[in-house]
Write an enzyme that holds these catalytic residues in place. Structure first.
Site, PDB file in Angstrom:
ATOM      1  N   LYS A  53       1.445  -9.873  -3.383  1.00 30.04           N
ATOM      2  CA  LYS A  53       2.622 -10.747  -3.453  1.00 30.04           C
ATOM      3  C   LYS A  53       2.990 -11.274  -2.069  1.00 30.04           C
ATOM      4  O   LYS A  53       3.372 -12.427  -1.902  1.00 30.04           O
ATOM      5  CB  LYS A  53       3.802  -9.973  -4.059  1.00 30.04           C
ATOM      6  CG  LYS A  53       3.594  -9.730  -5.554  1.00 30.04           C
ATOM      7  CD  LYS A  53       4.664  -8.856  -6.157  1.00 30.04           C
ATOM      8  CE  LYS A  53       4.478  -7.420  -5.798  1.00 30.04           C
ATOM      9  NZ  LYS A  53       4.922  -6.424  -6.737  1.00 30.04           N
ATOM     10  N   ASP A  63      -0.730  -9.345 -10.881  1.00 29.57           N
ATOM     11  CA  ASP A  63       0.014  -8.127 -10.530  1.00 29.57           C
ATOM     12  C   ASP A  63       1.149  -7.899 -11.517  1.00 29.57           C
ATOM     13  O   ASP A  63       1.422  -6.767 -11.919  1.00 29.57           O
ATOM     14  CB  ASP A  63       0.563  -8.226  -9.101  1.00 29.57           C
ATOM     15  CG  ASP A  63       1.514  -7.078  -8.831  1.00 29.57           C
ATOM     16  OD1 ASP A  63       1.041  -5.925  -8.821  1.00 29.57           O
ATOM     17  OD2 ASP A  63       2.724  -7.311  -8.661  1.00 29.57           O
ATOM     18  N   SER A 114      -0.792  -4.167  -5.037  1.00 23.42           N
ATOM     19  CA  SER A 114       0.299  -4.839  -5.741  1.00 23.42           C
ATOM     20  C   SER A 114       1.274  -5.461  -4.734  1.00 23.42           C
ATOM     21  O   SER A 114       1.613  -6.650  -4.808  1.00 23.42           O
ATOM     22  CB  SER A 114       1.009  -3.799  -6.630  1.00 23.42           C
ATOM     23  OG  SER A 114       2.241  -4.261  -7.076  1.00 23.42           O
ATOM     24  N   HIS A 141       9.141  -6.493   3.735  1.00 19.13           N
ATOM     25  CA  HIS A 141       9.168  -5.958   2.375  1.00 19.13           C
ATOM     26  C   HIS A 141       9.531  -4.486   2.418  1.00 19.13           C
ATOM     27  O   HIS A 141       9.004  -3.728   3.230  1.00 19.13           O
ATOM     28  CB  HIS A 141       7.783  -6.118   1.731  1.00 19.13           C
ATOM     29  CG  HIS A 141       7.707  -5.542   0.354  1.00 19.13           C
ATOM     30  ND1 HIS A 141       8.117  -6.236  -0.764  1.00 19.13           N
ATOM     31  CD2 HIS A 141       7.295  -4.335  -0.082  1.00 19.13           C
ATOM     32  CE1 HIS A 141       7.952  -5.480  -1.821  1.00 19.13           C
ATOM     33  NE2 HIS A 141       7.456  -4.324  -1.439  1.00 19.13           N
TER      34      HIS A 141
HETATM   35  N1  URA Z   1       6.203  -2.034  -5.832  1.00 20.75           N
HETATM   36  C1  URA Z   1       5.293  -2.965  -6.167  1.00 20.75           C
HETATM   37  O1  URA Z   1       5.492  -4.157  -5.935  1.00 20.75           O
HETATM   38  N2  URA Z   1       4.165  -2.567  -6.763  1.00 20.75           N
HETATM   39  C2  URA Z   1       3.887  -1.275  -7.036  1.00 20.75           C
HETATM   40  O2  URA Z   1       2.831  -0.977  -7.551  1.00 20.75           O
HETATM   41  C3  URA Z   1       4.853  -0.308  -6.694  1.00 20.75           C
HETATM   42  C4  URA Z   1       5.994  -0.725  -6.081  1.00 20.75           C
END
Ligand code: URA
Length: 441
Positions: free
Chosen positions: A187, A161, A183, A82
């Protein structure tokens, strides 16, 4: 429980218990807690922070708020990657086939772009016919068969989220390390990987403006991963200028192909080798970074990584000839040159400004439902450290014919460049690596 009490509790910096966190997350998803109370709570978190245990509780509550993908039908150690977002960041297009060619299964769910950052799914859709929506079964069997698949993230991954982020975005509560860390990690955890590699950006085009802030964010995310049994490593990397030379959907696919061919810009190649090495080590395909790098370089030199991209494209309905002949990708009708206004060395290129200029040309979305133009974008001819003379072409806009936006984009690209009379100080691309063993600079 009453939300007002939890807001007060957080305002005074007390640690919230698991049932309290779950109450907030459930209320976000079900809509039983009004937006103003959630926003007040998020603001309190911004000011008083969260402990590591509290951040892990929030992460898991959000991860469990929707679908949790079970990747156990796929053989091997699944490593997800990511990036916290950048401009010109096409690393997934390169890493997915490259690490798959070295035996790490890649079952990747990616997102679309919004605002100044592009999304992997939009880039892949620049390849005619490429399908980014597959059934779970087709996704799993493709990874078992050819080692790689990249699809759009299901709508129901971490819905808590999604709602909380939308609210944070409009209430000035995005920039909080525990909120960003939970956050991102919610995911990743819901997407089911066994191990997670994070590319945490810092600089003008990133959420974190300094390397030290990025390290703090990385530490929070690594701590969450460690707490929940997912081996997590974070590379802290420079986003003080866009990555590579090409920005825009089809252009970025083209540049990814260049790297897989053993060509392309050095910064992008270096970052992919660094990130790919961590993925091979996390996936158990190499004992250390040096062995991993050798395998990756071999996958490029032998053509195996490029062939893997061709197989990925074919398996998902696209024209695999694109991997050999990138000129088949959509091309913009017009070229507009951006010329240097003075002599000097390029000291920096504001990545966010370049991202916004690309969006203006049509490469990105200002609003969620905007259509994008795959062909348009920006080619950076001069990058940090290059010496230019007044009148030299420093960038080329790939624009629609007769596009009034191109003139504005040209000014914006020019304004994004910072020049100096002396060469700029060297800046490492990878500033540090954070793992459960600590920070290595
Ligand atoms: N990217 C995300 O997925 N969440 C955030 O809070 C900031 C950047």
């Amino acid at each position: 429980m009453r939300m007002v009490d939890l807001i007060r509790k957080k305002r005074t910096g007390e640690e919230m218990t698991e049932p309290e966190i779950r109450y907030v997350v459930d209320g976000v998803v079900s809509g039983t807690i009004p937006d103003y109370q959630i926003a007040a709570w998020a603001m309190a978190v911004c000011f008083t922070g969260m402990t590591a245990a509290e951040t892990a509780r929030l992460t898991m509550a959000m991860a469990n708020s929707g679908d949790v993908v079970d990747l156990s039908a796929i053989r091997g150690v699944k490593v997800d990657k990511h990036s916290t977002g950048g401009v010109g960041d096409k690393t997934t297009l390169i890493l997915a086939p490259m690490v798959a060619a070295c035996g790490v299964p890649v079952a990747k769910m990616s997102g679309r772009g919004l605002g100044h950052t592009g999304g992997t799914i939009d880039k892949l859709e620049a390849i005619a016919g490429f399908r980014t929506e597959l059934s779970r079964e087709a996704f799993f069997s493709q990874v078992n068969e050819i080692g790689v698949s990249v699809i759009g993230q299901s709508g129901n991954i971490a819905p808590a989220d999604k709602k909380l982020y939308a609210l944070r975005d409009v209430t000035g509560t995005v920039d909080s390390i525990p909120l960003i860390a939970s956050s991102v990690m919610s995911k990743k955890i819901a997407a089911g990987a066994d191990a997670i590699l994070l590319d945490v950006k810092f600089g003008s085009g990133a959420f974190m403006k300094t390397a030290e802030e990025a390290i703090e964010l990385a530490k929070a995310m690594v701590a969450i991963g460690t707490e929940v049994g997912r081996n997590t490593v974070a590379a802290i990397t420079d986003m003080d200028q866009p990555l590579g030379r090409l920005i825009g959907n089809a252009l970025e696919v083209r540049e990814a192909i260049e790297i897989l061919r053993g060509e392309g810009p050095a910064d992008l190649r270096e970052l992919c080798l660094e990130l790919g090495s961590h993925m091979l080590v996390l996936g158990g395909r190499a004992g250390d970074a040096a062995e991993a790098r050798e395998k990756l370089e071999q996958a490029i030199a032998s053509g195996e990584a490029l062939r893997k991209l061709g197989r990925l494209i074919a398996a998902q309905g696209g024209d695999p000839a694109v991997a050999e002949r990138p000129e088949l990708l959509p091309q913009a009708a017009a070229r507009v040159t951006v010329a240097a206004a003075a002599d000097g060395y390029v000291h920096g290129i504001d990545a966010e400004e370049i991202g916004v200029a690309a969006m203006r040309l049509g490469a990105g979305r200002a609003a969620k439902d905007d259509e994008i133009d795959y062909a348009v974008g920006i080619e950076l001819l001069a990058k940090r450290g290059d010496r230019v003379r007044r009148g030299d072409a420093i960038a080329i806009l790939h624009a629609r014919a007769d596009d009034g936006a191109a003139a504005e984009a040209r000014e914006q690209v020019l304004g994004a460049y910072a020049f100096g009379a002396e060469p700029p100080a060297a800046q490492p691309l990878v500033y540090a690596v954070v793992s459960k063993d600590g920070v290595r600079r």
